[in-house]
Design an enzyme around this catalytic site. Structure first.
Site, PDB file in Angstrom:
ATOM      1  N   ASP A   1       0.825  -1.212   0.000  1.00 13.84           N
ATOM      2  CA  ASP A   1       0.000   0.000   0.000  1.00 13.84           C
ATOM      3  C   ASP A   1       0.859   1.261   0.000  1.00 13.84           C
ATOM      4  OD1 ASP A   1      -2.283   1.490   0.018  1.00 13.84           O
ATOM      5  OD2 ASP A   1      -2.718   1.229   2.148  1.00 13.84           O
TER       6      ASP A   1
ATOM      7  N   ASN B   1     -10.704  -2.791  -6.056  1.00 14.46           N
ATOM      8  CA  ASN B   1      -9.921  -1.924  -6.941  1.00 14.46           C
ATOM      9  C   ASN B   1     -10.609  -1.683  -8.288  1.00 14.46           C
ATOM     10  OD1 ASN B   1      -6.637  -3.111  -5.838  1.00 14.46           O
ATOM     11  ND2 ASN B   1      -7.828  -1.355  -5.139  1.00 14.46           N
TER      12      ASN B   1
HETATM   13  C1  FPP Z   1      -1.941   0.183  -3.246  1.00 12.62           C
HETATM   14  O1  FPP Z   1      -1.483   1.498  -3.363  1.00 12.62           O
HETATM   15  C2  FPP Z   1      -1.548  -0.614  -4.382  1.00 12.62           C
HETATM   16  C3  FPP Z   1      -2.411  -1.154  -5.299  1.00 12.62           C
HETATM   17  C4  FPP Z   1      -3.859  -0.980  -5.261  1.00 12.62           C
HETATM   18  C5  FPP Z   1      -1.912  -1.949  -6.413  1.00 12.62           C
HETATM   19  C6  FPP Z   1      -0.708  -2.771  -6.124  1.00 12.62           C
HETATM   20  C7  FPP Z   1      -0.042  -2.982  -7.398  1.00 12.62           C
HETATM   21  C8  FPP Z   1       1.270  -2.976  -7.614  1.00 12.62           C
HETATM   22  C9  FPP Z   1       2.297  -2.868  -6.567  1.00 12.62           C
HETATM   23  C10 FPP Z   1       1.740  -3.096  -9.012  1.00 12.62           C
HETATM   24  C11 FPP Z   1       1.359  -4.385  -9.637  1.00 12.62           C
HETATM   25  C12 FPP Z   1       2.054  -5.518  -9.017  1.00 12.62           C
HETATM   26  C13 FPP Z   1       2.375  -6.646  -9.662  1.00 12.62           C
HETATM   27  C14 FPP Z   1       3.016  -7.730  -8.908  1.00 12.62           C
HETATM   28  C15 FPP Z   1       2.134  -6.810 -11.095  1.00 12.62           C
HETATM   29  P1  FPP Z   1      -2.565   2.670  -3.447  1.00 12.62           P
HETATM   30  O2  FPP Z   1      -2.745   3.011  -4.870  1.00 12.62           O
HETATM   31  O3  FPP Z   1      -3.804   2.261  -2.732  1.00 12.62           O
HETATM   32  O4  FPP Z   1      -1.819   3.806  -2.688  1.00 12.62           O
HETATM   33  P2  FPP Z   1      -2.514   4.975  -1.812  1.00 12.62           P
HETATM   34  O5  FPP Z   1      -3.165   4.309  -0.651  1.00 12.62           O
HETATM   35  O6  FPP Z   1      -1.341   5.793  -1.423  1.00 12.62           O
HETATM   36  O7  FPP Z   1      -3.472   5.682  -2.710  1.00 12.62           O
END
Ligand code: FPP
Length: 241
Positions: A16, A64
């Site tokens: 996250d 998501n």
């Molecule tokens: C959370 O950060 C992350 C996600 C919803 C997506 C996770 C995806 C990746 C790390 C990339 C893809 C991974 C692979 C293995 C292909 P957020 O966007 O919720 O961050 P925030 O809380 O700061 O908004």
């Protein structure tokens, strides 16, 4: 000093903070997701180096899907890019790939690339990297309940025989051990519908580090913290000794 060698067998991570990381640099959210790849790579490497047999990453949740289409599309492209770029190195490191969740709504190209990569790595015998994609624990449990009810209806199992191990065998994670350590980055103290059944006795570790900044040293800190804990599974300290 006594050497501590109890590494978790199954490590799960809620990655996250990508969006906030990008915002801090005045960049678009997707830049945070792109920058997150380095942390994924370091984490996989650490697991290979330290014989952590199972690594499960929360890459895309059922919730998501509610993000703006532009971000969802970018995440799908990133998944394809990750698989294409890393598949050689995953293979060289004897890593098996698995996915948990529902791929129904995934774009054809992402689904195909994922299934091709899983197939390419299927005979590997080293660590198992599981990507949770289109995953939500409540969806997983609802599907399991539905399938168990169907099995009862068809006379394959009887209601009296439904127990924890039967339920386990109907989950996406049926071939994975329970999670020993769950890490969440970015200073949020939530589980967000991740592996609810599988973390019943997991140790939880929260860090303020935003996922794109997460590296081997941060992971090592989490592991050291885990190694100092006493996992009692409902027993007393005395019983464990
Ligand atoms: C959370 O950060 C992350 C996600 C919803 C997506 C996770 C995806 C990746 C790390 C990339 C893809 C991974 C692979 C293995 C292909 P957020 O966007 O919720 O961050 P925030 O809380 O700061 O908004």
């Amino acid at each position: 000093m006594e050497e501590i060698i109890n590494y978790p067998k199954h490590l799960a991570i809620i990655m996250d903070g990508n969006g906030r990381w990008a915002k801090k640099q005045g960049m678009m959210r997707i830049f945070g997701h792109e920058s997150a790849m380095k942390a994924v790579r370091e984490t996989v490497e650490y697991c290979v180096e330290n014989h952590i047999s199972y690594l499960t990453l929360y890459a895309f949740s059922t919730e998501n899907w509610n993000r703006p289409a532009i971000e969802v599309n970018a995440l799908m492209e990133l998944l394809i890019k990750f698989l294409k770029k890393e598949s050689k190195s995953l293979n060289e490191n004897n890593i098996r790939l698995k996915t948990i969740g529902r791929l129904d709504h995934f774009p054809k190209k992402a689904k195909e690339t994922l299934l091709e990569t899983i197939d390419k790595l299927k005979d590997n015998t080293g660590i198992t990297l599981t990507l949770a994609l289109g995953y939500g624990a409540r969806e997983e449990l609802s599907t399991a309940v539905k399938n168990i009810a169907e099995a009862v209806k068809n006379g394959l199992i009887s209601t009296e025989n439904i127990n924890e191990s039967v339920i386990n065998s109907y989950l996406y994670t049926s071939d994975l051990p329970d999670v020993d350590l769950l890490i969440r980055t970015s200073g949020e103290y939530r589980i967000s519908n991740f592996l609810l059944w599988q973390i019943a006795y997991s140790e939880l570790y929260f860090t303020d580090v935003l996922w794109p900044d997460f590296n081997k040293n941060h992971l090592n800190e989490a592991i050291l913290n885990y190694q100092k804990r006493e996992r009692r599974f409902g027993k007393t300290s005395e019983q464990l000794r």
